[in-house]
Design a protein around this motif. Sequence first.
Motif, short mmCIF file in Angstrom:
data_model
loop_
_atom_site.label_atom_id
_atom_site.label_comp_id
_atom_site.label_asym_id
_atom_site.label_seq_id
_atom_site.Cartn_x
_atom_site.Cartn_y
_atom_site.Cartn_z
N ALA A 71 1.09 -5.52 9.83
CA ALA A 71 2.49 -5.17 9.61
C ALA A 71 3.39 -6.40 9.65
CB ALA A 71 2.95 -4.16 10.66
N VAL A 72 3.19 -7.25 10.67
CA VAL A 72 4.00 -8.47 10.77
C VAL A 72 3.68 -9.41 9.61
CG1 VAL A 72 4.51 -10.49 12.20
CG2 VAL A 72 4.23 -8.26 13.26
N ALA A 73 2.39 -9.51 9.25
CA ALA A 73 2.01 -10.40 8.16
C ALA A 73 2.64 -9.98 6.84
CB ALA A 73 0.49 -10.43 8.02
N SER A 74 2.70 -8.67 6.58
CA SER A 74 3.27 -8.21 5.31
C SER A 74 4.75 -8.55 5.22
CB SER A 74 3.06 -6.70 5.16
OG SER A 74 3.80 -5.99 6.14
N THR A 75 5.49 -8.37 6.32
CA THR A 75 6.92 -8.67 6.28
C THR A 75 7.18 -10.17 6.22
OG1 THR A 75 7.00 -8.59 8.70
CG2 THR A 75 7.50 -6.57 7.52
N LEU A 76 6.40 -10.94 6.96
CA LEU A 76 6.61 -12.39 6.97
C LEU A 76 6.22 -13.02 5.63
CD1 LEU A 76 5.40 -13.42 10.54
CD2 LEU A 76 7.72 -13.51 9.64
N THR A 77 5.20 -12.47 4.98
CA THR A 77 4.80 -13.01 3.68
C THR A 77 5.93 -12.87 2.67
OG1 THR A 77 2.48 -12.51 4.10
CG2 THR A 77 3.12 -12.82 1.81
N VAL A 78 6.55 -11.69 2.63
CA VAL A 78 7.69 -11.49 1.73
C VAL A 78 8.85 -12.39 2.12
CG1 VAL A 78 9.36 -9.81 0.88
CG2 VAL A 78 6.99 -9.12 1.24
N ASN A 79 9.10 -12.52 3.41
CA ASN A 79 10.18 -13.37 3.90
C ASN A 79 9.99 -14.82 3.48
OD1 ASN A 79 12.10 -14.78 5.42
ND2 ASN A 79 11.89 -13.43 7.18
N VAL A 80 8.78 -15.34 3.66
CA VAL A 80 8.51 -16.74 3.32
C VAL A 80 8.61 -16.97 1.82
CG1 VAL A 80 6.70 -18.50 3.30
CG2 VAL A 80 7.13 -17.19 5.37
N ARG A 81 8.14 -16.02 1.03
CA ARG A 81 8.22 -16.17 -0.42
C ARG A 81 9.66 -16.20 -0.89
NH1 ARG A 81 3.22 -12.25 -1.59
NH2 ARG A 81 1.62 -13.81 -1.98
N GLN A 82 10.51 -15.39 -0.28
CA GLN A 82 11.90 -15.36 -0.68
C GLN A 82 12.66 -16.61 -0.23
OE1 GLN A 82 13.52 -11.68 0.76
NE2 GLN A 82 12.42 -10.43 -0.73
N ARG A 83 12.10 -17.33 0.72
CA ARG A 83 12.74 -18.56 1.21
C ARG A 83 12.13 -19.81 0.60
NH1 ARG A 83 12.30 -18.17 7.57
NH2 ARG A 83 13.59 -20.05 7.43
N ALA A 84 11.47 -19.67 -0.54
CA ALA A 84 10.80 -20.82 -1.15
C ALA A 84 11.78 -21.95 -1.45
CB ALA A 84 10.09 -20.38 -2.43
N ALA A 85 12.98 -21.60 -1.98
CA ALA A 85 13.96 -22.63 -2.30
C ALA A 85 14.45 -23.33 -1.04
CB ALA A 85 15.12 -22.02 -3.07
N GLU A 86 14.70 -22.56 0.02
CA GLU A 86 15.16 -23.14 1.28
C GLU A 86 14.12 -24.08 1.88
OE1 GLU A 86 15.80 -21.60 5.86
OE2 GLU A 86 16.12 -20.20 4.21
N LEU A 87 12.86 -23.64 1.88
CA LEU A 87 11.80 -24.48 2.44
C LEU A 87 11.58 -25.73 1.59
CD1 LEU A 87 9.23 -21.69 3.41
CD2 LEU A 87 10.81 -22.91 4.92
N GLU A 88 11.73 -25.60 0.29
CA GLU A 88 11.58 -26.77 -0.58
C GLU A 88 12.71 -27.76 -0.33
OE1 GLU A 88 9.85 -29.31 -3.20
OE2 GLU A 88 9.04 -27.43 -2.38
#
Length: 436
Positions: A71-88
């Motif tokens: 459950a945590v992995a599914s939510t965090l995966t979407v979260n990290v993908r949506q923050r791709a620009a911020e992390l870059e």
Amino acid sequence: MFVLAMRSIRQRPGRFLATLLSAFLGAAVIMTFSSMHDTAGRPGVDPVSAETLRTAAGVVGGYGTLLVFFAVASTLTVNVRQRAAELELLRCSGATPAQLKRMVVGEAAAVALAGTALAIVPAVLGGRLLLEVFRDSGQVADSVGHSFGPIALTTGIGTTLLAAAGAAFLALRRAARGRREGGRARTVLAYAALAAGGAAACSTFAFSATDAALMAPPAYGAILLSVGCALMAPRLLVGVLDRLPLRGACGWLAVRNLRERSGPLAGILMSLILFTAVSTATLTMQAVESDAVAASGRVKSVDAKNLETLNFTVVGIVVVFVCVMLVNSLYAATTYRGREFGQQRLAGATPGQVLGVVGTETLVLTVTGVLFGTPAALAGIVPFTVVRGDAVVPGQTAGVWAVVVSVAAAVTLGTALTTARRVLRAPAVRAVAVTA
């Protein structure tokens, strides 16, 4: 980086609500059942009651740990993908990959701690209610009192923190690898799970109809087979899309979108496969067993009551967690498509047509999940019913399957369409401009 992680949470708390909800539910379930260990260790508890409490805590605790992680992995995966620009941007500003990992893992750990703290009171109340259920069914003596002690707290905090940190680390690695995810290791694990599941289901024929552990091998077999299919979710989705006879603009665009987003949608498909297989297999086998005991006129033993309680509890936990995973993943994934919906409307699509595409995509995902979850469930049901009675496919299967599929369809379609309708309220020009 930890200071940056805390500031990120304070500035945008809405982004972490899905992770907080998953951690809260996971910690509540784990501490509720772990408190049975504390209760069993109290002075004066008889051996039968202690064994019942420890069995419930051990079995459901193991399922709870896995479900918290997914459950945590599914939510965090979407979260990290949506923050791709911020992390870059942080990477271009001089942050190293190790620093980014510490930031994301720190955010997940802080949210998990908050969720665990919020779950303590509900876990205490849930533990008392669970003990009352055991008392009312005669599995635990009336003199046994509930205890919420160090085992429950330690297990809840430790498991939730480890699950959140591990899920965050894997989500960041998966996002960094992009389309290269799901390589040889995942394929090997998938085939290993399928082989182990098939062996477990076939081992059912080594038991007799009166064995108390008859339900365990087919149940584990169905679970392992569903895990194997879930690990192959992206490949299975692409295979289904290649054979779909969809017509019209909505169907063509839905298939094209699903093909392009097969990787990010794999988590949703995994949840659907696991939900269909585990719920259908467990509930059907329990219904067959209960009907067989009722037809024989025998009274259920304490062990049989324990098994029935555990089965229904496990299915209930699976249903709750899978629903949370589906709602979180679908909500985040659909909300993230605001710019895409705006571009489609500027190109001439009506809101109804956009909703039609979203509905078709969700329906394809649901059908695919049911399509591969049902054989995994039958692989456990058939050996059990052949050994337990004369039928190959019991009559209870159709009713249980229909309820499971209805719940899956209602959750997926309801969440996707409701979220898409909300996203479409924004004017198309503003949607494109804000997310551009």
